[in-house]
Scaffold this motif. Sequence first.
Motif, PDB file in Angstrom:
ATOM      1  N   ILE A  63       3.078  -5.983   1.485  1.00 33.20           N
ATOM      2  CA  ILE A  63       1.977  -6.751   2.068  1.00 33.20           C
ATOM      3  C   ILE A  63       1.916  -8.135   1.422  1.00 33.20           C
ATOM      4  CG2 ILE A  63      -0.505  -6.809   2.517  1.00 33.20           C
ATOM      5  CD1 ILE A  63       0.784  -4.490   3.929  1.00 33.20           C
TER       6      ILE A  63
ATOM      7  N   PRO B 277      -3.445 -15.565   9.674  1.00 36.12           N
ATOM      8  CA  PRO B 277      -3.748 -14.671  10.789  1.00 36.12           C
ATOM      9  C   PRO B 277      -4.253 -13.308  10.296  1.00 36.12           C
ATOM     10  CG  PRO B 277      -1.439 -15.387  10.822  1.00 36.12           C
ATOM     11  CD  PRO B 277      -2.031 -15.901   9.574  1.00 36.12           C
ATOM     12  N   THR B 278      -4.911 -12.569  11.174  1.00 30.58           N
ATOM     13  CA  THR B 278      -5.372 -11.224  10.823  1.00 30.58           C
ATOM     14  C   THR B 278      -4.170 -10.360  10.430  1.00 30.58           C
ATOM     15  OG1 THR B 278      -7.121 -11.466  12.429  1.00 30.58           O
ATOM     16  CG2 THR B 278      -6.675  -9.244  11.671  1.00 30.58           C
ATOM     17  N   GLY B 279      -4.317  -9.636   9.337  1.00 31.82           N
ATOM     18  CA  GLY B 279      -3.222  -8.767   8.898  1.00 31.82           C
ATOM     19  C   GLY B 279      -2.219  -9.463   8.009  1.00 31.82           C
ATOM     20  N   SER B 280      -2.449 -10.740   7.691  1.00 30.69           N
ATOM     21  CA  SER B 280      -1.482 -11.456   6.865  1.00 30.69           C
ATOM     22  C   SER B 280      -1.613 -11.086   5.381  1.00 30.69           C
ATOM     23  CB  SER B 280      -1.634 -12.957   7.054  1.00 30.69           C
ATOM     24  OG  SER B 280      -2.947 -13.355   6.729  1.00 30.69           O
ATOM     25  N   GLY B 281      -2.710 -10.422   5.036  1.00 30.77           N
ATOM     26  CA  GLY B 281      -2.861  -9.962   3.649  1.00 30.77           C
ATOM     27  C   GLY B 281      -3.953 -10.665   2.854  1.00 30.77           C
ATOM     28  N   LYS B 282      -4.848 -11.358   3.548  1.00 28.73           N
ATOM     29  CA  LYS B 282      -5.881 -12.125   2.848  1.00 28.73           C
ATOM     30  C   LYS B 282      -6.798 -11.229   2.020  1.00 28.73           C
ATOM     31  CE  LYS B 282      -7.548 -13.864   6.669  1.00 28.73           C
ATOM     32  NZ  LYS B 282      -6.688 -13.208   7.667  1.00 28.73           N
ATOM     33  N   THR B 283      -7.303 -10.163   2.668  1.00 27.72           N
ATOM     34  CA  THR B 283      -8.203  -9.259   1.947  1.00 27.72           C
ATOM     35  C   THR B 283      -7.471  -8.581   0.793  1.00 27.72           C
ATOM     36  OG1 THR B 283      -9.511  -8.889   3.943  1.00 27.72           O
ATOM     37  CG2 THR B 283      -9.707  -7.249   2.206  1.00 27.72           C
ATOM     38  N   THR B 284      -6.248  -8.163   1.049  1.00 28.46           N
ATOM     39  CA  THR B 284      -5.450  -7.541  -0.003  1.00 28.46           C
ATOM     40  C   THR B 284      -5.295  -8.487  -1.195  1.00 28.46           C
ATOM     41  OG1 THR B 284      -4.232  -6.401   1.740  1.00 28.46           O
ATOM     42  CG2 THR B 284      -3.264  -6.374  -0.454  1.00 28.46           C
TER      43      THR B 284
ATOM     44  N   TYR C 198       0.850  -1.202   0.000  1.00 22.79           N
ATOM     45  CA  TYR C 198       0.000   0.000   0.000  1.00 22.79           C
ATOM     46  C   TYR C 198       0.878   1.242   0.000  1.00 22.79           C
ATOM     47  CZ  TYR C 198      -4.127  -2.805   0.987  1.00 22.79           C
ATOM     48  OH  TYR C 198      -5.160  -3.699   0.896  1.00 22.79           O
TER      49      TYR C 198
HETATM   50  N1  LIG Z   1      -6.105   0.518   2.457  1.00 21.18           N
HETATM   51  C1  LIG Z   1      -4.999   0.211   3.154  1.00 21.18           C
HETATM   52  N2  LIG Z   1      -3.984   1.102   3.251  1.00 21.18           N
HETATM   53  C2  LIG Z   1      -2.860   0.800   3.921  1.00 21.18           C
HETATM   54  N3  LIG Z   1      -2.638  -0.362   4.557  1.00 21.18           N
HETATM   55  C3  LIG Z   1      -3.609  -1.306   4.502  1.00 21.18           C
HETATM   56  C4  LIG Z   1      -4.833  -1.056   3.797  1.00 21.18           C
HETATM   57  N4  LIG Z   1      -5.606  -2.163   3.913  1.00 21.18           N
HETATM   58  C5  LIG Z   1      -4.881  -3.046   4.642  1.00 21.18           C
HETATM   59  N5  LIG Z   1      -3.697  -2.548   5.002  1.00 21.18           N
HETATM   60  C6  LIG Z   1      -2.641  -3.245   5.774  1.00 21.18           C
HETATM   61  O1  LIG Z   1      -2.248  -4.384   5.054  1.00 21.18           O
HETATM   62  C7  LIG Z   1      -2.060  -5.495   5.900  1.00 21.18           C
HETATM   63  C8  LIG Z   1      -2.895  -6.654   5.417  1.00 21.18           C
HETATM   64  O2  LIG Z   1      -4.255  -6.345   5.584  1.00 21.18           O
HETATM   65  P1  LIG Z   1      -5.415  -7.278   5.078  1.00 21.18           P
HETATM   66  O3  LIG Z   1      -5.166  -7.643   3.669  1.00 21.18           O
HETATM   67  O4  LIG Z   1      -6.690  -6.615   5.383  1.00 21.18           O
HETATM   68  O5  LIG Z   1      -5.214  -8.569   5.998  1.00 21.18           O
HETATM   69  P2  LIG Z   1      -6.253  -9.693   6.435  1.00 21.18           P
HETATM   70  O6  LIG Z   1      -7.440  -9.609   5.541  1.00 21.18           O
HETATM   71  O7  LIG Z   1      -5.490 -10.960   6.303  1.00 21.18           O
HETATM   72  O8  LIG Z   1      -6.603  -9.432   7.851  1.00 21.18           O
HETATM   73  C9  LIG Z   1      -2.406  -5.017   7.304  1.00 21.18           C
HETATM   74  O9  LIG Z   1      -1.209  -4.763   7.984  1.00 21.18           O
HETATM   75  C10 LIG Z   1      -3.184  -3.752   7.089  1.00 21.18           C
HETATM   76  O10 LIG Z   1      -2.936  -2.849   8.129  1.00 21.18           O
END
Ligand SMILES: Nc1ncnc2c1ncn2[C@@H]1O[C@H](COP(=O)(O)OP(=O)(O)O)[C@@H](O)[C@H]1O
Lengths: 242, 265
Positions: B17, B36-43, B12
């Motif tokens: 990430i 785990p939470t924050g591992s980048g799944k949503t990304t 980002y």
């Molecule tokens: N829009 C964004 N801008 C900056 N950092 C982001 C954004 N979305 C997520 N992150 C960061 O990217 C990392 C991965 O997030 P995310 O993909 O949501 O993980 P998960 O879905 O596995 O919990 C986290 O450290 C989060 O803080």
Amino acid sequence: MLRYKDGRSLFHKLDSRTKFFFFFSTLSLFSTNILYLSSIFVFTLFVFLANRLSFQDIKGFSKFFIIFSILLVIFQGFFYPFGKTHLLSGFPITFEGIAFGFAISLRLFTILFSLAILMLTTKQKHLLESLGNFLPKDLAFSLTTAFRFIPIFEEETKTIIISQESRGLKKRGPRRLTFYFPVIVPLFTKALERAKNLAMSVETRGFGKAKTRYNLKMKTNDWIIVLGTLIFGVLCFWLFII
Amino acid sequence: MGIKIRNLNFAYSETPILRNINLDVNDGEFVGIVGPTGSGKTTFALCLNGIIPHLIKGKFSGDVEVSGKNTKSFEVFDLAKSIGLIFQDPDSQIFSITVEDEIAFGLENMGLEKNEIKRRVDGVLNALKIKDLKEKETFALSQGQKQKVCMASVLAMDPEILVLDEPTSQLDFRGTKEVYRILKDMNKKGKTIIVIEHKVEWLLKYADRILVLDRGNFVLNGKPSEVFRNPKLEKIGIEIPKAFRIEKFLKKSGIKVDFEKLVRV
Ligand SMILES: Nc1ncnc2c1ncn2[C@@H]1O[C@H](COP(=O)(O)OP(=O)(O)O)[C@@H](O)[C@H]1O
Ligand SMILES: [Mg+2]
């Protein structure tokens, strides 16, 4: 809230552009002539009732508008700078001030009814479509979805207040003024997050790409309303203002 | 054609990430992603349907190909016809007042005929068994119902691949079970399913393959029975399904059992 209400009235069947035209013509922002404003108000009220809309539909708003209008009349009565005719000798309330406050209140209520006619009889996608004709698509989108988020906002505010109160935040007492900060901050964070997600979600579903047009077709009824509104507006203008 | 990912990197801002991801998903697979939470799944999910790099800018490199379309050269909406993404929070996806309008939204934008739209809306409502919600107002729905409406609005566009980001996080046992029943059904009809999930028991039961994401990389990739038995799992911070915990415990006491048949559908 001003949410679309299903129905079969004349206005339900109109092109949304006609309804926007009606809405803008009733705004009458340039005049404080009471006769003029009253005529427009009565006209708008008539259209409101003729389309089988009820006061129940705008209850939440009207309470606020009524209180605000009363305050406005009193305030203007006291402080209207061009007031000459004192109603009670030795008391600084002027007739002109009250009349002015009344005029502004009339205008507010006209806007309320007019907005209600537009919102209650027009489906969201039609609003979006016709707003999109003269506003950037993102702005049109924000405007039409703002209403949709109100119930969720109310719900969230309650949840946040409960959670902050359970952590010892007090509504009463000397810190009362700062009470809402810890409530507003998470609310805004959440709103921003939500707006971002919504933008992504509608983008994947092709927002702004609509090829089908649903509602944009001016029929005889539309032209009659446009013409009628125009004639009425001009007539009032000619009678009371010129 | 499925999904083909080569050397995918994303940040980002400065912190990477996703780190050098290489992955293939075949048509018709049912894949579970844990991490785990924050591992980048949503990304990662956002990279699949083109929101990254089109809507969210950042440092993006590598190639993601979905049904033969490279995400860099196709718009999000064009990709949406091949890959549907259902986001985590249903409240921030629904924007129409009625359920019917919500589901029709994507279809209208596709430029379909009115009758075809009607047919498809009724079709998904039937498939998800929510016909009774058609005329309901969306704000009054329960979380489970909202979740289904979100699924319906994406399913209606009939993508070959369906990606779901923690679809059951707001659901109870019954709701979760229903979602997985629907997913399995879709999968049997040929759809590729990729589901990001914390409730490992369900993945063990339904998925063909498990991917474990840890700090931006898929560190484990294999059959559920293998991945969920991997000793690394606990260190990464992922729950081990009950059956395998018991199995391990019994093994330590010298009893050899195979619980796999017990937990698979
Ligand atoms: N829009 C964004 N801008 C900056 N950092 C982001 C954004 N979305 C997520 N992150 C960061 O990217 C990392 C991965 O997030 P995310 O993909 O949501 O993980 P998960 O879905 O596995 O919990 C986290 O450290 C989060 O803080
Ligand atoms: Mg996530």
